[in-house]
Each structure stands twice: as structure tokens, then as C-alpha cells.
Write an enzyme that holds these catalytic residues in place. Structure first.
Site, mmCIF file in Angstrom:
data_model
loop_
_atom_site.group_PDB
_atom_site.id
_atom_site.type_symbol
_atom_site.label_atom_id
_atom_site.label_comp_id
_atom_site.label_asym_id
_atom_site.label_seq_id
_atom_site.Cartn_x
_atom_site.Cartn_y
_atom_site.Cartn_z
ATOM 1 N N MET A 156 30.086 34.528 -18.975
ATOM 2 C CA MET A 156 31.161 34.222 -19.932
ATOM 3 C C MET A 156 31.748 35.514 -20.497
ATOM 4 O O MET A 156 31.771 35.747 -21.702
ATOM 5 C CB MET A 156 30.578 33.327 -21.029
ATOM 6 C CG MET A 156 31.519 32.367 -21.707
ATOM 7 S SD MET A 156 32.708 31.553 -20.641
ATOM 8 C CE MET A 156 32.835 29.958 -21.447
ATOM 9 N N GLY A 157 32.230 36.377 -19.591
ATOM 10 C CA GLY A 157 32.958 37.580 -20.020
ATOM 11 C C GLY A 157 34.427 37.228 -20.200
ATOM 12 O O GLY A 157 34.779 36.061 -20.404
ATOM 13 N N ILE A 159 36.957 37.087 -18.072
ATOM 14 C CA ILE A 159 37.580 36.173 -17.098
ATOM 15 C C ILE A 159 37.000 34.760 -17.258
ATOM 16 O O ILE A 159 37.732 33.767 -17.207
ATOM 17 C CB ILE A 159 37.419 36.709 -15.656
ATOM 18 C CG1 ILE A 159 38.132 38.069 -15.536
ATOM 19 C CG2 ILE A 159 37.994 35.727 -14.633
ATOM 20 C CD1 ILE A 159 37.908 38.812 -14.216
ATOM 21 N N SER A 239 34.240 36.328 -8.058
ATOM 22 C CA SER A 239 33.596 37.508 -8.674
ATOM 23 C C SER A 239 33.337 38.563 -7.598
ATOM 24 O O SER A 239 34.216 39.376 -7.299
ATOM 25 C CB SER A 239 32.312 37.093 -9.402
ATOM 26 O OG SER A 239 31.354 36.516 -8.513
ATOM 27 N N ARG A 240 32.167 38.519 -6.980
ATOM 28 C CA ARG A 240 31.855 39.391 -5.857
ATOM 29 C C ARG A 240 31.120 38.554 -4.811
ATOM 30 O O ARG A 240 30.266 37.718 -5.162
ATOM 31 C CB ARG A 240 30.962 40.560 -6.292
ATOM 32 C CG ARG A 240 31.682 41.656 -7.062
ATOM 33 C CD ARG A 240 32.679 42.418 -6.173
ATOM 34 N NE ARG A 240 33.338 43.506 -6.863
ATOM 35 C CZ ARG A 240 34.542 43.428 -7.444
ATOM 36 N NH1 ARG A 240 35.221 42.294 -7.440
ATOM 37 N NH2 ARG A 240 35.065 44.495 -8.025
ATOM 38 N N GLU A 269 32.569 41.161 3.543
ATOM 39 C CA GLU A 269 33.985 41.208 3.220
ATOM 40 C C GLU A 269 34.605 42.393 3.952
ATOM 41 O O GLU A 269 34.074 43.505 3.798
ATOM 42 C CB GLU A 269 34.146 41.351 1.706
ATOM 43 C CG GLU A 269 35.513 40.939 1.232
ATOM 44 C CD GLU A 269 35.598 40.811 -0.276
ATOM 45 O OE1 GLU A 269 34.781 40.105 -0.889
ATOM 46 O OE2 GLU A 269 36.475 41.468 -0.847
ATOM 47 N N HIS A 288 40.314 37.932 -1.120
ATOM 48 C CA HIS A 288 40.131 38.765 -2.326
ATOM 49 C C HIS A 288 41.482 39.090 -2.987
ATOM 50 O O HIS A 288 41.894 40.249 -3.068
ATOM 51 C CB HIS A 288 39.366 40.054 -1.982
ATOM 52 C CG HIS A 288 38.660 40.636 -3.177
ATOM 53 N ND1 HIS A 288 37.479 41.323 -3.107
ATOM 54 C CD2 HIS A 288 38.993 40.642 -4.495
ATOM 55 C CE1 HIS A 288 37.104 41.712 -4.305
ATOM 56 N NE2 HIS A 288 38.020 41.311 -5.178
HETATM 57 C C1 GLV Z 1 38.719 43.050 -8.229
HETATM 58 O O1 GLV Z 1 37.916 42.413 -7.639
HETATM 59 C C2 GLV Z 1 38.415 43.888 -9.350
HETATM 60 O O2 GLV Z 1 37.234 44.132 -9.662
HETATM 61 O O3 GLV Z 1 39.378 44.364 -9.988
#
Ligand code: GLV
Length: 330
Positions: A156-157, A159, A239-240, A269, A288
Site C-alpha cells: 500500500m505505497g 501506487i 510491479s515487477r 522480461e 511493461h
Molecule cells: C517502472 O517500472 C518504474 O519503476 O518506473
């Protein structure tokens, strides 16, 4: 006076590049693909600053190849898991990133993925393109309701919170799991904090991932986690990629352990065209593009340029990741 020498690892929106050229003697990598490792090691030799992308691995070897002139690595991203920050700090090299400017755009994309997977938009487009749309069919491409469903946000940052605001507009029940999130006024009213990831996974119709990548979040969503999810649930990852175990995800999607997945990021990726996840109709993948709008990529380029220029001219960068280096640089 001699201009600071910098290497920019990709072509960026021109508002950012122009700022760099005003102040620096800059070389810009012209290809779409990242510079190969050996080329990057060569290109950074003797530079005062490096503007890197999340696809460039910045570690002790690279920092040493750059040498003692290097003052800053400015990453064109908010995430900086591609950079060994302790190695940079150890060498007195600043690291900069681009927080804040891409929050809303990335949350838009996460919500778009959620909607597209819930309502099976890519499958619908494929169906029409294939000439299979012959009539209105009462049971064609049935999906999942978004309005009123439960959304579990992992991380919960900024974004995660921006996504929660969007979900509140759809009367979604918001659950979140984040051992570090302060309970403050930027959380939507009624958001429920889950004590464990397992609780969130069990209760959510949609699960959206917004954690940073590190040793504790690598394959956070593994076979066990996927087993905890509802068979009707949809997983969203903006996210990643390595936060999700791709083999476990494939099994879960294929066997009906969960209903679908929508991914902006993958492991590996880029995801090769022949990857088995792409054979599944219930797996939506985009390349992405979380922050990929004209305005946001321009803001990121300007911010990355400002970090770079501050670093090479001995000023305090607007967004340093390791500000503890600053006193050492004065
Ligand atoms: C994109 O994935 C970022 O970290 O800005």
C-alpha cells in the site's frame, strides 16, 4: 569550462534529453535494445554521470568500470532494483529515481488490466478479428463483475493507494496487506488491513501487486499463495515480474486454480513470443507500459535529467535514493 561527460542509456522524450545536452557532453545510446553489457562497461568509462534504465544492471563491476569521476546514476524509473545501491553508496555515487510523477498513470494501467481481464476484452477482440461474431449470444465471453467486488492490494505505497481510490469509485471492498504501511488519511475509508498475505489472498476477488522487488518479495506469489486464492479470482501485476513465480502461475491458470491474470511485468522480461503463458486465453500480458503516457514519460525524463544534472554539477538532486552520500560529496 569543460562540460561534464555523461552516458544516456536510451533515447528519452526530448524535453529530458535537451536539458542534458544544454549542460553536458552527452552520448545517447541510439538503439531500442539496451546496450549489451560489454558495451555499457566501455561506454561508462570516465563518465561523470550515467542516466540508466531499469533494463541496465548497475553493480560494483560497472561502477568500478566507470571509475572515480562518476558522481551519479540517475535511473529513468521509480523502481531501482536494477541498481546495487549499497555498492553505489560505498563508492560515494549518488543514485536518483523518478517517484511521484508516474503514480496515477501506473494506477490507471493496473485498473485497466483489472477491467480488461475481468471482462475478457482481449479475447473479445480476438473473437471479432477472427470473424467469429455471428450473432448476440447469451453465454458468450462471460466475465466477472468489478463493481462491488473485493480488491486485495499487496503493497500500500503510493501506487497501491492510487489504485484504491479508483476502486472506491466502483464500490469495491478494499483489502490490503502491507506490514509497513502507516494507517493514514490517504487510505480510502473502510479499507481493511489484512494481518497476513494469506488472509488477503483468501478474501479477494482481484489481487493487485504493488510491492518493490527485493529478496523478501521475489516469488512472493508462489504455488502456495496461488492455492490460497479463490478459483474465480484474477491476479494483476504491474510491479515487477519476479514477484510472481511464472511456473506456478502457469499451473494455476491452466488447472483453474485461479480464473485469470493480467500482467504488465513478467519473468523473464521481455517474455518471449513462444512462452507458454502466452498460450493461455486467461492470461493477458502487456509489455511493461505502466507509466507509458506522453505526459508521464516526459515528466520522468525531465526528472531523471534534473537528478543527473544536479549530481554532475555538485548540487543536491531532487530525488536521491541514497542521500547519505551527499555529505561526502561536499
Ligand atoms: C517502472 O517500472 C518504474 O519503476 O518506473
Amino acid at each position: 569550462m569543460k562540460k561534464p561527460k555523461v552516458f544516456v542509456a536510451r533515447i528519452l522524450p526530448e524535453e529530458g534529453l535537451n536539458r542534458v545536452f544544454e549542460v553536458c557532453d552527452a552520448e545517447v545510446w541510439q538503439e531500442d535494445a539496451p546496450p549489451p553489457r560489454d558495451v555499457l562497461l566501455e561506454k561508462v568509462r570516465g563518465v561523470d554521470g550515467l542516466l540508466s534504465l531499469l533494463t541496465d544492471r548497475i553493480d560494483g563491476e560497472l561502477l568500478d568500470a566507470a571509475g572515480p569521476n562518476l558522481k551519479i546514476v540517475s535511473n529513468f524509473a521509480v523502481g531501482y532494483d536494477n541498481i546495487d545501491v549499497p555498492a553505489a553508496t560505498e563508492r560515494g555515487v549518488l543514485v536518483g529515481n523518478t517517484p511521484g510523477v508516474l503514480t496515477e498513470t501506473t494506477a490507471d494501467l493496473a485498473f485497466a488490466l483489472l477491467m480488461a481481464a475481468a471482462r475478457r476484452l482481449p479475447e473479445g477482440m480476438d473473437f471479432v478479428r477472427a470473424g467469429r461474431w455471428k450473432t448476440f449470444q447469451p453465454t458468450l465471453l462471460l466475465g466477472r463483475d468489478v463493481y462491488g467486488a473485493s480488491l486485495g492490494i499487496v503493497g500500500m505505497g503510493q501506487i497501491g493507494r492510487a489504485l484504491a481510490k479508483r476502486a472506491a469509485g466502483f464500490d469495491m471492498k478494499i483489502l490490503y496487506y502491507d506490514p509497513f504501511a502507516p494507517a493514514d488519511s490517504s487510505l480510502p475509508a473502510g479499507a481493511i488491513r489484512c494481518a497476513t498475505l494469506d488472509e488477503l489472498l483468501r478474501r479477494s476477488d482481484f489481487v493487485s501487486l504493488h510491492v518493490t522487488l527485493g529478496p523478501e518479495t521475489r516469488h512472493l506469489i508462489d504455488a502456495r499463495a496461488l492455492e490460497s486464492m479463490k478459483p474465480t479470482a484474477i491476479l494483476i501485476n504491474a510491479s515487477r515480474g519476479p514477484v510472481v513465480d511464472p511456473d506456478a502461475l502457469y499451473e494455476a491458470l491452466q488447472k483453474g486454480g485461479i480464473a485469470g491474470a493480467a500482467l504488465d511485468v513478467t519473468e523473464p522480461e521481455p517474455l518471449p513470443a513462444g512462452h507458454r503463458l502466452l498460450t493461455l486465453r486467461n492470461c493477458l500480458v502487456v509489455p511493461h507500459i505502466g507509466s507509458a503516457t506522453y505526459a508521464t514519460r516526459t515528466r520522468m525524463a525531465v526528472m531523471a535529467a534534473e537528478n543527473l544534472l544536479a549530481g554532475v554539477t555538485g548540487r543536491v538532486p531532487p530525488h536521491p535514493v541514497n542521500p547519505e552520500v551527499l555529505p561526502r560529496r561536499r
